[in-house]
Design a protein around this motif. Sequence first.
Motif, PDB file in Angstrom:
ATOM      1  N   LEU A 131      76.891  34.779  19.840  1.00 59.25           N
ATOM      2  CA  LEU A 131      78.229  34.246  19.568  1.00 59.25           C
ATOM      3  C   LEU A 131      78.912  33.671  20.808  1.00 59.25           C
ATOM      4  O   LEU A 131      79.980  33.050  20.683  1.00 59.25           O
ATOM      5  N   GLY A 132      78.346  33.901  21.977  1.00 51.32           N
ATOM      6  CA  GLY A 132      78.983  33.420  23.196  1.00 51.32           C
ATOM      7  C   GLY A 132      80.161  34.296  23.590  1.00 51.32           C
ATOM      8  O   GLY A 132      80.281  35.440  23.167  1.00 51.32           O
ATOM      9  N   ASP A 133      81.048  33.739  24.418  1.00 52.56           N
ATOM     10  CA  ASP A 133      82.181  34.531  24.910  1.00 52.56           C
ATOM     11  C   ASP A 133      83.492  34.154  24.247  1.00 52.56           C
ATOM     12  O   ASP A 133      84.561  34.560  24.704  1.00 52.56           O
ATOM     13  N   ARG A 134      83.462  33.401  23.143  1.00 56.18           N
ATOM     14  CA  ARG A 134      84.703  32.977  22.483  1.00 56.18           C
ATOM     15  C   ARG A 134      85.405  34.089  21.716  1.00 56.18           C
ATOM     16  O   ARG A 134      86.613  34.282  21.852  1.00 56.18           O
ATOM     17  N   PRO A 135      84.684  34.859  20.864  1.00 53.60           N
ATOM     18  CA  PRO A 135      85.404  35.823  20.016  1.00 53.60           C
ATOM     19  C   PRO A 135      85.976  36.989  20.815  1.00 53.60           C
ATOM     20  O   PRO A 135      85.367  37.485  21.765  1.00 53.60           O
ATOM     21  N   LEU A 136      87.159  37.442  20.407  1.00 56.30           N
ATOM     22  CA  LEU A 136      87.718  38.681  20.935  1.00 56.30           C
ATOM     23  C   LEU A 136      86.948  39.853  20.338  1.00 56.30           C
ATOM     24  O   LEU A 136      86.594  39.838  19.161  1.00 56.30           O
ATOM     25  N   VAL A 137      86.721  40.875  21.152  1.00 53.02           N
ATOM     26  CA  VAL A 137      85.916  42.017  20.727  1.00 53.02           C
ATOM     27  C   VAL A 137      86.758  43.292  20.799  1.00 53.02           C
ATOM     28  O   VAL A 137      87.522  43.492  21.743  1.00 53.02           O
ATOM     29  N   THR A 138      86.600  44.142  19.783  1.00 56.09           N
ATOM     30  CA  THR A 138      87.275  45.444  19.738  1.00 56.09           C
ATOM     31  C   THR A 138      86.306  46.493  19.231  1.00 56.09           C
ATOM     32  O   THR A 138      85.500  46.225  18.339  1.00 56.09           O
ATOM     33  N   SER A 139      86.387  47.698  19.781  1.00 51.24           N
ATOM     34  CA  SER A 139      85.776  48.869  19.160  1.00 51.24           C
ATOM     35  C   SER A 139      86.883  49.866  18.841  1.00 51.24           C
ATOM     36  O   SER A 139      87.622  50.274  19.744  1.00 51.24           O
ATOM     37  N   VAL A 140      86.990  50.257  17.582  1.00 50.67           N
ATOM     38  CA  VAL A 140      88.037  51.219  17.193  1.00 50.67           C
ATOM     39  C   VAL A 140      87.642  52.656  17.515  1.00 50.67           C
ATOM     40  O   VAL A 140      88.459  53.572  17.399  1.00 50.67           O
ATOM     41  N   CYS A 148      67.354  42.951  21.755  1.00 53.90           N
ATOM     42  CA  CYS A 148      68.251  42.672  20.617  1.00 53.90           C
ATOM     43  C   CYS A 148      67.619  41.805  19.535  1.00 53.90           C
ATOM     44  O   CYS A 148      68.337  41.169  18.751  1.00 53.90           O
ATOM     45  N   LYS A 149      66.307  41.769  19.451  1.00 56.28           N
ATOM     46  CA  LYS A 149      65.669  40.857  18.500  1.00 56.28           C
ATOM     47  C   LYS A 149      65.995  41.224  17.055  1.00 56.28           C
ATOM     48  O   LYS A 149      66.326  40.349  16.245  1.00 56.28           O
ATOM     49  N   GLY A 150      65.907  42.505  16.720  1.00 53.71           N
ATOM     50  CA  GLY A 150      66.212  42.901  15.350  1.00 53.71           C
ATOM     51  C   GLY A 150      67.672  42.726  15.012  1.00 53.71           C
ATOM     52  O   GLY A 150      68.023  42.203  13.951  1.00 53.71           O
ATOM     53  N   ALA A 151      68.555  43.155  15.919  1.00 48.29           N
ATOM     54  CA  ALA A 151      69.990  43.021  15.672  1.00 48.29           C
ATOM     55  C   ALA A 151      70.394  41.562  15.544  1.00 48.29           C
ATOM     56  O   ALA A 151      71.252  41.206  14.717  1.00 48.29           O
ATOM     57  N   ALA A 152      69.777  40.699  16.339  1.00 44.85           N
ATOM     58  CA  ALA A 152      70.092  39.271  16.242  1.00 44.85           C
ATOM     59  C   ALA A 152      69.680  38.704  14.892  1.00 44.85           C
ATOM     60  O   ALA A 152      70.361  37.819  14.343  1.00 44.85           O
ATOM     61  N   LEU A 153      68.581  39.203  14.334  1.00 41.70           N
ATOM     62  CA  LEU A 153      68.180  38.768  12.994  1.00 41.70           C
ATOM     63  C   LEU A 153      69.276  39.077  11.974  1.00 41.70           C
ATOM     64  O   LEU A 153      69.612  38.246  11.122  1.00 41.70           O
ATOM     65  N   ALA A 154      69.829  40.286  12.053  1.00 43.09           N
ATOM     66  CA  ALA A 154      70.872  40.680  11.103  1.00 43.09           C
ATOM     67  C   ALA A 154      72.134  39.849  11.294  1.00 43.09           C
ATOM     68  O   ALA A 154      72.752  39.394  10.317  1.00 43.09           O
ATOM     69  N   LEU A 155      72.546  39.653  12.539  1.00 45.68           N
ATOM     70  CA  LEU A 155      73.765  38.887  12.814  1.00 45.68           C
ATOM     71  C   LEU A 155      73.616  37.439  12.359  1.00 45.68           C
ATOM     72  O   LEU A 155      74.509  36.885  11.702  1.00 45.68           O
ATOM     73  N   THR A 205      79.423  29.103  11.410  1.00 48.56           N
ATOM     74  CA  THR A 205      78.714  28.965  12.669  1.00 48.56           C
ATOM     75  C   THR A 205      79.202  30.009  13.664  1.00 48.56           C
ATOM     76  O   THR A 205      80.276  30.602  13.497  1.00 48.56           O
ATOM     77  N   ALA A 206      78.422  30.202  14.700  1.00 43.98           N
ATOM     78  CA  ALA A 206      78.824  31.138  15.752  1.00 43.98           C
ATOM     79  C   ALA A 206      80.159  30.738  16.360  1.00 43.98           C
ATOM     80  O   ALA A 206      80.977  31.596  16.710  1.00 43.98           O
ATOM     81  N   GLN A 207      80.407  29.437  16.469  1.00 44.16           N
ATOM     82  CA  GLN A 207      81.635  28.942  17.088  1.00 44.16           C
ATOM     83  C   GLN A 207      82.875  29.197  16.234  1.00 44.16           C
ATOM     84  O   GLN A 207      83.994  29.095  16.725  1.00 44.16           O
ATOM     85  N   GLU A 208      82.683  29.534  14.968  1.00 41.37           N
ATOM     86  CA  GLU A 208      83.818  29.794  14.084  1.00 41.37           C
ATOM     87  C   GLU A 208      84.253  31.254  14.071  1.00 41.37           C
ATOM     88  O   GLU A 208      85.289  31.586  13.485  1.00 41.37           O
ATOM     89  N   VAL A 209      83.488  32.147  14.700  1.00 41.96           N
ATOM     90  CA  VAL A 209      83.825  33.567  14.690  1.00 41.96           C
ATOM     91  C   VAL A 209      84.969  33.811  15.686  1.00 41.96           C
ATOM     92  O   VAL A 209      84.862  33.522  16.867  1.00 41.96           O
ATOM     93  N   ASP A 210      86.067  34.342  15.173  1.00 39.69           N
ATOM     94  CA  ASP A 210      87.253  34.604  15.998  1.00 39.69           C
ATOM     95  C   ASP A 210      87.244  35.985  16.631  1.00 39.69           C
ATOM     96  O   ASP A 210      87.803  36.193  17.703  1.00 39.69           O
ATOM     97  N   HIS A 211      86.631  36.938  15.927  1.00 40.85           N
ATOM     98  CA  HIS A 211      86.758  38.336  16.344  1.00 40.85           C
ATOM     99  C   HIS A 211      85.518  39.106  15.937  1.00 40.85           C
ATOM    100  O   HIS A 211      84.940  38.859  14.874  1.00 40.85           O
ATOM    101  N   VAL A 212      85.104  40.036  16.787  1.00 44.92           N
ATOM    102  CA  VAL A 212      84.009  40.957  16.474  1.00 44.92           C
ATOM    103  C   VAL A 212      84.542  42.378  16.502  1.00 44.92           C
ATOM    104  O   VAL A 212      85.066  42.833  17.528  1.00 44.92           O
ATOM    105  N   ASN A 213      84.447  43.069  15.364  1.00 48.55           N
ATOM    106  CA  ASN A 213      84.714  44.501  15.342  1.00 48.55           C
ATOM    107  C   ASN A 213      83.386  45.178  15.666  1.00 48.55           C
ATOM    108  O   ASN A 213      82.509  45.292  14.816  1.00 48.55           O
TER     109      ASN A 213
END
Length: 415
Positions: A329-338, A283-290, A300-308
Amino acid sequence: MPGRNRRRGRFEAAITGLGMMTPAGTGTAASWKGIRQGAGTEAVKVPELADIAADFVCRVPGFDPVEVLGRRRAGQFDRSSQLLLAAAIEAVADSGLDPQTWDGARVAVVIGNGIGGAQTWETQHRRLLDSGSRRVSPRLIPMLSANMAAGYVSMEFGAQGPSMVTATACASGTTAIGTARELLRSGACDVVITGGTEAPLTPSLVSGFSQMGALSKRTDDIRAASRPFDADRDGFVAAEGAAVLVLERAEDARARGAGIRAMVSGYGASADAYHPTAPDPECKGAALALRAALRDADVTAQEVDHVNAHGTATLINDATEARLIHGVLGDRPLVTSVKGVTGHSLSAAGAIEAAVSALTLAESFVPPTANLESLDPEIELEVVAKEGRWMPVEVVVSNSFGFGGQNAVLVLTRA
């Protein structure tokens, strides 16, 4: 009053208009309703695909291009452009802007489209083989060319500013929105009509994805075929669709009293430089983008509530994206795939998901991931399933990844 996430150095592009044509519904309201309900994949069997392992696709239900464009005009466009124009007409109307009175030189168009007029190409090629070159339509090239996705939108609204198409495979729609925001930041325009479109449901293209092993083979239960992050996922369901966002500088939108759905506050892009079709497992390239998108948004990563999530329901991609999200981002944000509802509409997917992210922020509702019955035990995320969640949402990350190692990430924030 400014929300708690508004940062002095952050550039915010206000989303003032939305238009959606998706397998979840025709129009934004119907699409959002279907995605919120998360009832299952809106797939249909296709007789022309009967000889391949995946003989079903997701189409936009009840879409009639003649109703939107008129019979004569509708026949001038490939299906991908018909869907795009319908979404663009809805988005511009939703924005409250009037193309009859705006300064067209200050209006730009940026559309994601990777394949172009696929259905036109296949139809005309068949005509060439069956009836000879004199029976090929003189409209073939303008109906086929990928750049015409932006060209037709520019013509529809008299938009004379920069007009372009981004082609980063399944990240194209997200790349388009990020590019549109940069045009606003640079001062090159005051309004951007942006988004993505794709109508790739032709026998040759679906066969190609099937031969790669990318498509679900769950032919006995097609409504449950697209299963993002599920332990029993076996591939994506090919789909068509389009989504368009109207973006303006936040201060301009507020000055005219526009209704603002959300802000596009950060954008990051990168390349894996690893493999034509597989993601980098580290995930090195994807992590650069994120991380770039988070920096750009000044969150900050801790402020992200949700990942689409991109969440295609393929074995490798879902597992890799889960490692990316957990690692950054850790395990804090709720994750969804539509995509459990919409299937995978390739270049349109990122634009559809950005629109859904904006609606999530506007309504404080995180939609569920359809068909998620048993979370893959290797995925260390809180993936929303069964029912959506009503909760305060201030910061959303929307991921998109494409063949060629193309990575694009948006950060959206509450208006």
